[in-house]
Structures are given as structure tokens and as C-alpha cells.
Design an enzyme around this catalytic site. Structure first.
Site, PDB file in Angstrom:
ATOM      1  N   LEU A  75     -11.159  13.953   3.356  1.00  0.00           N
ATOM      2  CA  LEU A  75     -11.461  14.070   4.779  1.00  0.00           C
ATOM      3  C   LEU A  75     -12.958  14.077   5.058  1.00  0.00           C
ATOM      4  O   LEU A  75     -13.409  13.534   6.068  1.00  0.00           O
ATOM      5  CB  LEU A  75     -10.802  15.342   5.341  1.00  0.00           C
ATOM      6  CG  LEU A  75      -9.273  15.424   5.200  1.00  0.00           C
ATOM      7  CD1 LEU A  75      -8.736  16.646   5.924  1.00  0.00           C
ATOM      8  CD2 LEU A  75      -8.592  14.165   5.714  1.00  0.00           C
ATOM      9  N   ARG A 112     -15.287  12.511   3.244  1.00  0.00           N
ATOM     10  CA  ARG A 112     -15.805  11.148   3.075  1.00  0.00           C
ATOM     11  C   ARG A 112     -15.340  10.231   4.197  1.00  0.00           C
ATOM     12  O   ARG A 112     -16.057   9.300   4.578  1.00  0.00           O
ATOM     13  CB  ARG A 112     -15.394  10.601   1.700  1.00  0.00           C
ATOM     14  CG  ARG A 112     -16.197  11.204   0.561  1.00  0.00           C
ATOM     15  CD  ARG A 112     -16.103  10.354  -0.680  1.00  0.00           C
ATOM     16  NE  ARG A 112     -14.786  10.423  -1.292  1.00  0.00           N
ATOM     17  CZ  ARG A 112     -14.432  11.314  -2.215  1.00  0.00           C
ATOM     18  NH1 ARG A 112     -15.310  12.217  -2.625  1.00  0.00           N
ATOM     19  NH2 ARG A 112     -13.222  11.306  -2.737  1.00  0.00           N
ATOM     20  N   GLN A 140      -9.765 -11.487   5.102  1.00  0.00           N
ATOM     21  CA  GLN A 140     -10.043 -10.199   4.454  1.00  0.00           C
ATOM     22  C   GLN A 140     -10.185 -10.433   2.951  1.00  0.00           C
ATOM     23  O   GLN A 140      -9.256 -10.908   2.300  1.00  0.00           O
ATOM     24  CB  GLN A 140      -8.920  -9.197   4.726  1.00  0.00           C
ATOM     25  CG  GLN A 140      -9.206  -7.813   4.162  1.00  0.00           C
ATOM     26  CD  GLN A 140      -8.034  -6.864   4.314  1.00  0.00           C
ATOM     27  OE1 GLN A 140      -7.483  -6.377   3.332  1.00  0.00           O
ATOM     28  NE2 GLN A 140      -7.640  -6.600   5.554  1.00  0.00           N
ATOM     29  N   TYR A 189       0.846  -1.187   0.000  1.00  0.00           N
ATOM     30  CA  TYR A 189       0.000   0.000   0.000  1.00  0.00           C
ATOM     31  C   TYR A 189       0.888   1.247   0.000  1.00  0.00           C
ATOM     32  O   TYR A 189       1.173   1.831   1.026  1.00  0.00           O
ATOM     33  CB  TYR A 189      -0.901   0.047   1.236  1.00  0.00           C
ATOM     34  CG  TYR A 189      -1.895  -1.080   1.367  1.00  0.00           C
ATOM     35  CD1 TYR A 189      -2.036  -2.051   0.389  1.00  0.00           C
ATOM     36  CD2 TYR A 189      -2.700  -1.163   2.484  1.00  0.00           C
ATOM     37  CE1 TYR A 189      -2.954  -3.078   0.532  1.00  0.00           C
ATOM     38  CE2 TYR A 189      -3.627  -2.187   2.634  1.00  0.00           C
ATOM     39  CZ  TYR A 189      -3.740  -3.144   1.649  1.00  0.00           C
ATOM     40  OH  TYR A 189      -4.640  -4.152   1.804  1.00  0.00           O
ATOM     41  N   LEU A 217     -17.220  -0.473  -0.927  1.00  0.00           N
ATOM     42  CA  LEU A 217     -18.030   0.455  -1.718  1.00  0.00           C
ATOM     43  C   LEU A 217     -17.957   0.155  -3.215  1.00  0.00           C
ATOM     44  O   LEU A 217     -18.457   0.923  -4.028  1.00  0.00           O
ATOM     45  CB  LEU A 217     -17.593   1.901  -1.443  1.00  0.00           C
ATOM     46  CG  LEU A 217     -17.696   2.342   0.026  1.00  0.00           C
ATOM     47  CD1 LEU A 217     -17.175   3.757   0.201  1.00  0.00           C
ATOM     48  CD2 LEU A 217     -19.125   2.228   0.519  1.00  0.00           C
TER      49      LEU A 217
END
Length: 302
Positions: A248, A250, A164, A57, A193
Site C-alpha cells: 500500500l 508503494r 501495451q 492475472y 520498474l
């Protein structure tokens, strides 16, 4: 009923927060310097305590930013729930400077050497030794199919607490979800999402759950955003979520997702991809670049 703020983990008194912050970065260059740190710090100020990380990441930069944010926040380490992946363990622990990891996950995505990839039961034994040594409190897996989990738990000394995986209303993974629930493996959803960065990264385009008209109607009904409705639905389903955002506003909206979703509205979202999720579409598709289905729910591949 309002969804829970945390979930129990099999065999442990610790609970995993139902809302977490994902820190996956498709391309760190597209974000201003310090944006990941600012995002994590804002999340901690809002109330997030579950942080998900990995070396991949941001190719090393994200873990440093997470550690800086934690230090600056002055939040006691025992209040945080930090998760990372096996291939980044030593590096991440040092870069974050947080001491013990809460959950260390074995990444199920295969590397080029297929035989080494198939030997995850041996890798698991090494992970179990890290629990024994106090390097991590718990261990789990990521991107594991039902056949892989079944083989793992048949020989594991320490039970995997979490799997996960990609999971959202457009890809409900009902078979895997039921298997994990029956075998006391909690599911954390990445891309809750719609896993938007992945389709963009591999050139796949199309509407996701955030653009779904039925979800939009439900959002209007509750004066919520589509993202808040989706996250509320997912947590109501018994899944912890780690939406990623550098925005920020969201980040704050995503955290404010615990409200009472009516049974009828829950059922509408639950059936978007068919009664058994048969129309679900995976974004992270290994057949596109490996030539086999790493997520096959019938037989183990590779």
C-alpha cells in the site's frame, strides 16, 4: 515541465490516465486473501482511475477482486478507465460487473497453434464488431512488434489505440516506440520498474533499473524514490505506466510521481542502455520457451 496526468488517444475524445495500477499476480497464493481487492481499493482512494486486468492475472481471482473494490469505492463507472485482454473478455466483463470495457486489447503472445496466432487480423475483425455492439469503447494490442502492427493497420477498419508492451529504462524499445508514435498508437508500459516478477518467475536474476546507481543519485537529488524517478521519466517520454504492487505504501508512492525532472537528468536515464537502447535487455523473452522471437522488430515471427 511536469508530466501529464493523461494522454490523448488517436481518434477519440477519451484520454488514458498516465498512471495506472497493474494487477498481474505471479502466484496469488503468496498474497493474503483479499490483498488484491485492498490494493485496488487503496489505489482508487489515492486517485488511480486506470486499472489493467486479464484473466491470466491470478487465474480468475483478480477480476473478482477488482470488481469488488470498484463497487465498494462507490466511484462512478464513467470516472474509471478499465483495460483487459481479449482472451479474458467475456469472463472479465461478467466478473467485474462493470458493463462496458474502455480498452479491449488483442494479446500478441502466440498460443501453441501458430497458424491461429498469425490470424490476428481475423481476430481483430471480431474485436471491431465488439466496438460496433458497444461491448468495448476502444480496441488495442499487447506485445505487438512493429511488423505485426504494420500488417494489422493495413487492413484494420478501426485503428488500434494502444500497444501495451514491456518497457522500462533498461529496455527502452526505441525502435518500437518511434514506430508506434509515428502511427498514432499510444504505448502503455507494463513492468515500467524493471518487470521484476518475470525474471523471478523464469529463474533469471540480476539488477534492474530500481538498483541503478545513476537513478539512485537522481532520486536523492529530488528527494524521491528510484521508482518515482523512473515513472516520472517514463511518463515524460509519453508513455502511460501500470506498475504492479500489493504494497500500500508503494502504491501511494508510485502515484505521486508527477514532478519536474530536469533535462540533464532525463537524458542520463534515457541513455542508460546506449544512444539507441542497443544494450537493452528484455525479460519476457519468447525465444527461451517458444524457439522463435515473437518480438522481432525486423521481420514478423512466427
Amino acid at each position: 515541465m511536469i508530466p501529464p496526468s493523461s494522454f490523448a488517444l488517436h481518434g477519440y475524445s477519451a484520454r488514458i490516465p498516465s498512471r495506472g495500477l497493474g494487477t498481474f499476480q505471479v502466484d496469488p497464493k503468496q498474497y493474503p486473501e483479499g490483498s488484491v481487492k485492498d490494493s485496488v481499493l487503496k489505489a482508487l482512494e489515492i486517485g488511480y482511475r486506470h486499472l489493467d486486468a486479464a484473466l491470466a492475472y491470478g487465474w480468475g481471482s483478480v477480476e473478482v477482486s477488482i470488481g469488488q473494490a470498484i463497487k465498494e469505492s462507490r466511484i462512478p463507472r464513467e470516472e474509471l478507465f478499465i483495460v483487459t485482454k481479449l482472451y479474458a473478455f467475456n469472463y472479465v466483463q461478467a466478473k467485474m460487473n462493470v458493463g462496458k470495457i474502455d480498452i479491449l486489447r488483442l494479446e500478441g503472445q502466440p498460443i501453441v497453434d501458430i497458424e491461429i496466432s498469425r490470424a490476428y487480423d481475423k481476430t481483430w475483425q471480431a474485436m471491431e464488431s465488439l466496438v460496433d455492439k458497444g461491448k468495448t469503447k476502444m480496441i488495442g494490442v499487447s506485445n505487438f512488434s512493429s511488423p505485426k502492427i504494420k500488417r494489422l493497420i493495413s487492413s484494420a477498419r478501426i485503428h488500434p489505440v494502444v500497444n501495451q508492451v514491456e518497457l522500462n529504462p533498461y529496455f527502452p524499445q526505441m525502435g518500437l516506440f518511434k514506430f508506434c508514435k509515428a502511427n498514432n498508437v499510444h504505448i502503455t508500459a507494463y513492468g515500467p520498474l524493471g518487470c521484476a516478477p518475470i525474471p523471478a518467475l523464469i529463474g533469471r536474476h540480476g539488477p534492474g533499473p530500481l538498483q541503478d546507481s545513476k537513478i539512485g543519485e537522481i532520486a536523492q537529488k529530488y528527494s524521491r524514490t528510484p521508482a518515482q524517478v523512473i515513472l516520472c521519466f517514463m511518463i515524460s517520454r509519453g508513455v502511460s505506466v501500470i506498475p504492479k504492487s500489493n504494497n500500500l505504501q508503494r502504491i501511494a508512492e508510485n502515484y505521486d510521481c508527477l514532478f519536474e525532472l530536469g533535462t540533464e537528468d532525463y537524458q542520463i536515464i534515457d541513455a542508460l542502455m546506449g544512444p539507441n537502447g542497443e544494450r537493452g535487455v528484455r525479460n519476457l523473452e519468447t525465444r527461451d520457451y517458444l524457439g522463435f522471437d515473437n518480438f522481432n522488430e525486423e521481420v514478423e515471427e512466427p
